[in-house]
Design a protein around this motif. Structure first.
Motif, PDB file in Angstrom:
ATOM      1  N   HIS A 220       0.793  -1.125   0.073  1.00 10.87           N
ATOM      2  CA  HIS A 220      -0.087  -0.159   0.080  1.00 10.87           C
ATOM      3  C   HIS A 220       0.907   1.342   0.203  1.00 10.87           C
ATOM      4  CE1 HIS A 220      -3.609   2.320   1.269  1.00 10.87           C
ATOM      5  NE2 HIS A 220      -2.472   3.011   1.952  1.00 10.87           N
ATOM      6  N   GLU A 221       1.803   1.264   0.970  1.00 14.91           N
ATOM      7  CA  GLU A 221       2.688   2.305   1.060  1.00 14.91           C
ATOM      8  C   GLU A 221       3.665   2.611  -0.171  1.00 14.91           C
ATOM      9  OE1 GLU A 221       2.006   4.489   3.163  1.00 14.91           O
ATOM     10  OE2 GLU A 221       0.853   3.552   4.431  1.00 14.91           O
ATOM     11  N   THR A 222       4.012   1.539  -0.809  1.00 13.48           N
ATOM     12  CA  THR A 222       4.693   1.775  -1.760  1.00 13.48           C
ATOM     13  C   THR A 222       3.839   2.348  -3.271  1.00 13.48           C
ATOM     14  OG1 THR A 222       6.240  -0.022  -1.227  1.00 13.48           O
ATOM     15  CG2 THR A 222       6.300   0.520  -3.649  1.00 13.48           C
ATOM     16  N   GLY A 223       2.565   2.034  -3.241  1.00 17.03           N
ATOM     17  CA  GLY A 223       1.840   2.542  -4.141  1.00 17.03           C
ATOM     18  C   GLY A 223       1.853   4.142  -4.077  1.00 17.03           C
ATOM     19  N   HIS A 224       1.654   4.541  -2.707  1.00 17.07           N
ATOM     20  CA  HIS A 224       2.022   6.097  -2.348  1.00 17.07           C
ATOM     21  C   HIS A 224       3.168   6.524  -3.006  1.00 17.07           C
ATOM     22  CE1 HIS A 224      -1.808   6.591  -0.232  1.00 17.07           C
ATOM     23  NE2 HIS A 224      -1.374   5.828   0.788  1.00 17.07           N
ATOM     24  N   TRP A 225       4.212   5.657  -2.757  1.00 18.64           N
ATOM     25  CA  TRP A 225       5.575   6.199  -3.111  1.00 18.64           C
ATOM     26  C   TRP A 225       5.722   6.162  -4.854  1.00 18.64           C
ATOM     27  CZ3 TRP A 225       9.911   3.750  -5.597  1.00 18.64           C
ATOM     28  CH2 TRP A 225      11.208   4.391  -5.557  1.00 18.64           C
ATOM     29  N   LEU A 226       4.696   5.519  -5.398  1.00 24.53           N
ATOM     30  CA  LEU A 226       4.838   5.449  -6.972  1.00 24.53           C
ATOM     31  C   LEU A 226       3.615   6.511  -7.432  1.00 24.53           C
ATOM     32  CD1 LEU A 226       5.282   1.714  -7.660  1.00 24.53           C
ATOM     33  CD2 LEU A 226       7.157   3.770  -7.950  1.00 24.53           C
ATOM     34  N   GLY A 227       2.988   7.243  -6.575  1.00 25.38           N
ATOM     35  CA  GLY A 227       2.116   8.286  -6.958  1.00 25.38           C
ATOM     36  C   GLY A 227       0.552   8.170  -6.472  1.00 25.38           C
ATOM     37  N   LEU A 228       0.179   7.010  -6.180  1.00 23.09           N
ATOM     38  CA  LEU A 228      -1.159   6.658  -5.947  1.00 23.09           C
ATOM     39  C   LEU A 228      -1.727   7.238  -4.948  1.00 23.09           C
ATOM     40  CD1 LEU A 228      -1.667   2.930  -7.088  1.00 23.09           C
ATOM     41  CD2 LEU A 228      -1.731   5.023  -8.372  1.00 23.09           C
ATOM     42  N   PHE A 229      -3.059   7.781  -4.899  1.00 19.44           N
ATOM     43  CA  PHE A 229      -3.748   8.436  -3.644  1.00 19.44           C
ATOM     44  C   PHE A 229      -4.718   6.962  -3.189  1.00 19.44           C
ATOM     45  CE2 PHE A 229      -4.239  12.289  -6.075  1.00 19.44           C
ATOM     46  CZ  PHE A 229      -3.201  13.026  -5.292  1.00 19.44           C
ATOM     47  N   HIS A 230      -5.231   7.291  -1.951  1.00 20.85           N
ATOM     48  CA  HIS A 230      -6.375   6.446  -1.465  1.00 20.85           C
ATOM     49  C   HIS A 230      -7.279   6.211  -2.593  1.00 20.85           C
ATOM     50  CE1 HIS A 230      -4.548   7.148   2.635  1.00 20.85           C
ATOM     51  NE2 HIS A 230      -4.097   5.961   2.168  1.00 20.85           N
ATOM     52  N   THR A 231      -7.907   5.063  -2.578  1.00 16.61           N
ATOM     53  CA  THR A 231      -9.359   5.024  -3.323  1.00 16.61           C
ATOM     54  C   THR A 231     -10.495   5.886  -3.018  1.00 16.61           C
ATOM     55  OG1 THR A 231      -9.821   3.062  -2.014  1.00 16.61           O
ATOM     56  CG2 THR A 231      -8.535   2.707  -4.132  1.00 16.61           C
ATOM     57  N   PHE A 232     -10.443   6.357  -1.857  1.00 20.81           N
ATOM     58  CA  PHE A 232     -11.572   7.130  -1.080  1.00 20.81           C
ATOM     59  C   PHE A 232     -11.259   8.535  -1.365  1.00 20.81           C
ATOM     60  CE2 PHE A 232      -9.183   4.985   2.097  1.00 20.81           C
ATOM     61  CZ  PHE A 232      -8.856   6.060   2.861  1.00 20.81           C
ATOM     62  N   GLN A 233      -9.954   8.970  -1.806  1.00 19.87           N
ATOM     63  CA  GLN A 233      -9.772  10.561  -2.159  1.00 19.87           C
ATOM     64  C   GLN A 233     -10.794  11.151  -2.574  1.00 19.87           C
ATOM     65  OE1 GLN A 233      -6.876  12.003  -1.128  1.00 19.87           O
ATOM     66  NE2 GLN A 233      -7.821  13.908  -1.798  1.00 19.87           N
ATOM     67  N   ASN A 234     -11.353  12.014  -2.079  1.00 20.38           N
ATOM     68  CA  ASN A 234     -12.335  12.962  -2.389  1.00 20.38           C
ATOM     69  C   ASN A 234     -13.941  12.356  -2.133  1.00 20.38           C
ATOM     70  OD1 ASN A 234     -10.929  15.629  -3.278  1.00 20.38           O
ATOM     71  ND2 ASN A 234     -10.239  14.214  -5.017  1.00 20.38           N
ATOM     72  N   GLY A 235     -13.903  11.227  -1.696  1.00 15.37           N
ATOM     73  CA  GLY A 235     -15.054  10.565  -1.297  1.00 15.37           C
ATOM     74  C   GLY A 235     -15.857  10.543  -2.824  1.00 15.37           C
ATOM     75  N   CYS A 236     -17.264  10.930  -2.880  1.00 18.89           N
ATOM     76  CA  CYS A 236     -18.061  10.474  -4.006  1.00 18.89           C
ATOM     77  C   CYS A 236     -17.804  11.692  -4.997  1.00 18.89           C
ATOM     78  CB  CYS A 236     -19.609  10.501  -3.577  1.00 18.89           C
ATOM     79  SG  CYS A 236     -19.807   9.063  -2.379  1.00 18.89           S
ATOM     80  N   GLU A 237     -17.019  12.749  -4.649  1.00 20.68           N
ATOM     81  CA  GLU A 237     -16.720  13.981  -5.311  1.00 20.68           C
ATOM     82  C   GLU A 237     -15.738  13.654  -6.557  1.00 20.68           C
ATOM     83  OE1 GLU A 237     -19.005  16.587  -5.079  1.00 20.68           O
ATOM     84  OE2 GLU A 237     -20.065  15.316  -3.675  1.00 20.68           O
TER      85      GLU A 237
ATOM     86  N   GLY B  62     -12.525  12.302  -7.494  1.00 20.77           N
ATOM     87  CA  GLY B  62     -12.069  10.824  -6.763  1.00 20.77           C
ATOM     88  C   GLY B  62     -10.565  10.795  -6.476  1.00 20.77           C
ATOM     89  N   ASP B  63     -10.214   9.668  -7.125  1.00 22.15           N
ATOM     90  CA  ASP B  63      -8.680   9.259  -6.596  1.00 22.15           C
ATOM     91  C   ASP B  63      -7.901   9.612  -8.048  1.00 22.15           C
ATOM     92  OD1 ASP B  63      -9.600   7.115  -8.081  1.00 22.15           O
ATOM     93  OD2 ASP B  63      -8.332   5.722  -7.064  1.00 22.15           O
ATOM     94  N   TYR B  64      -8.485  10.249  -9.002  1.00 18.57           N
ATOM     95  CA  TYR B  64      -7.824  10.742 -10.269  1.00 18.57           C
ATOM     96  C   TYR B  64      -7.553   9.287 -11.070  1.00 18.57           C
ATOM     97  CZ  TYR B  64      -7.249  15.204  -8.663  1.00 18.57           C
ATOM     98  OH  TYR B  64      -7.415  16.519  -7.971  1.00 18.57           O
ATOM     99  N   VAL B  65      -8.137   8.182 -10.737  1.00 13.24           N
ATOM    100  CA  VAL B  65      -8.180   7.048 -11.556  1.00 13.24           C
ATOM    101  C   VAL B  65      -9.651   6.585 -11.906  1.00 13.24           C
ATOM    102  CG1 VAL B  65      -7.238   4.502 -11.377  1.00 13.24           C
ATOM    103  CG2 VAL B  65      -6.163   6.198 -10.362  1.00 13.24           C
ATOM    104  N   ASP B  66      -9.408   6.378 -13.150  1.00 14.31           N
ATOM    105  CA  ASP B  66     -11.038   6.298 -13.878  1.00 14.31           C
ATOM    106  C   ASP B  66     -11.442   4.662 -13.564  1.00 14.31           C
ATOM    107  OD1 ASP B  66     -11.307   8.602 -15.004  1.00 14.31           O
ATOM    108  OD2 ASP B  66     -10.595   7.905 -16.988  1.00 14.31           O
TER     109      ASP B  66
END
Length: 325
Positions: free
Chosen positions: A242-259, A262-266
């Motif tokens: 999980h943390e290495t996913g952040h180290w490679l640029g990913l946000f949490h899947t619930f970033q921005n909630g329903c708005e 989101g997590d900038y991933v389609d």
């Protein structure tokens, strides 16, 4: 013209969607998955869950994954902070060629074991090897339903430091510890195993942080979260994934909630808040798709987690090209 969540037009720019945390921030979270059989993937996607809601702090229990860095005073990224990181990515990619897809990237990895004088935290070489193997399996899609991200991690060295002060108060000594121990360049993963406070499983810097704070770059996990560790429900080694996913640029899947965005991933469905346990079939937003509770970037228990998605693979590849090559 098809638009993605971030408002970009597909086919016009070589940029995909990514997830990350805030500028000069450290992400704290650690989700993992087990080798057990996975539930059937919901129709319309191969992703399952996100990590944490930027506007909804995690519950203060063992299932919490937190984000943040020394002196920053926050647990999650705000929508504005996430947008700033995304803007930095877009600006960096303007001068880059389109990142090559489908190529394997071998990341040299240095593991720093911090332990106490009584032996707590002194992980064995076999445990360290198991942790690297767990990361490689997760990033290769080896737990089912996920994609091969193309990233692999090669253990280059292990450092061992016995220090009761570092072990007992990591947060207070993080900067000094990293400045002394860190090795390599932007493309070298430094993974620290330490004794983290209750309610904290791990943290990570984002790729955008490296230029201003290269010595602080890296991933930190609680030593009890490694495969076979003592953190109940979180001891399969997925915190490091999980943390290495952040180290490679990913946000949490619930970033921005329903708005939006989101997590900038389609291909990770919108999710109102982080998952706890394994809430199979949960659907917290009106948009299409059930909550991605099985995604490595959520806060589910380790046995619930299983994969990354194609969109996350593209996002990580873009961050690598923009900030870590």
């Amino acid at each position: 013209m098809i638009m993605n969540r971030a408002g970009r037009a597909f086919g016009k720019a070589p940029f995909g969607i990514w997830g990350g945390l805030l500028f000069t921030a450290l992400a704290l979270a650690g989700l993992v998955l087990t080798g057990a059989a996975r539930p059937e993937e919901p129709a319309g996607g191969d992703v399952r869950a996100r990590g944490s809601d930027p506007v909804c702090p995690p519950d203060a229990d063992a299932s919490s994954r937190t984000t943040g860095g020394p002196g920053l005073g926050h647990n999650h990224l705000s929508p504005e902070e996430a947008a700033e990181l995304d803007q930095q990515l877009n600006e960096a990619l303007v001068t880059q060629q389109a990142p090559a897809k489908g190529l394997r990237r071998t990341v040299p990895t240095i593991v720093h074991v911090i332990s106490a004088s009584d032996g707590r935290g002194d992980l064995s070489d076999s445990t360290i090897s198991d942790q690297i193997n767990t990361m490689n399996r997760g990033f290769s899609g080896g737990y089912g339903y996920g994609v091969d991200t193309g990233f692999r991690f090669e253990l280059r060295a292990v450092t061992r430091t016995v220090s009761d002060s570092w072990f007992g108060d990591f947060v207070g000594h993080e900067a000094a510890m990293k400045k002394k121990l860190r090795r390599g360049d932007a493309g070298t993963l430094n993974l620290y195993t330490v004794n983290l406070p209750d309610g904290m499983l791990g943290r990570s810097t984002f790729p955008q942080d490296y230029t201003d704070s290269p010595k602080l770059d890296g991933v930190v996990v609680d030593y009890r979260s490694v495969p076979g560790g003592e953190r109940e429900k979180f001891n399969l080694g997925f915190t490091a994934t999980h943390e290495t996913g952040h180290w490679l640029g990913l946000f949490h899947t619930f970033q921005n909630g329903c708005e939006h965005p989101g997590d900038y991933v389609d291909d990770t469905p919108f999710e109102r808040e982080q998952a706890a346990g394994c809430p199979e079939g949960r659907d917290t937003c009106d948009q299409t798709g059930r909550d991605p509770v099985h995604n490595f970037m959520n806060y589910s228990d380790d046995p619930c987690m299983s994969h990354f998605t194609r969109g996350q693979r593209e996002r990580m590849t873009e961050h690598w090209a923009a900030f870590r090559t």
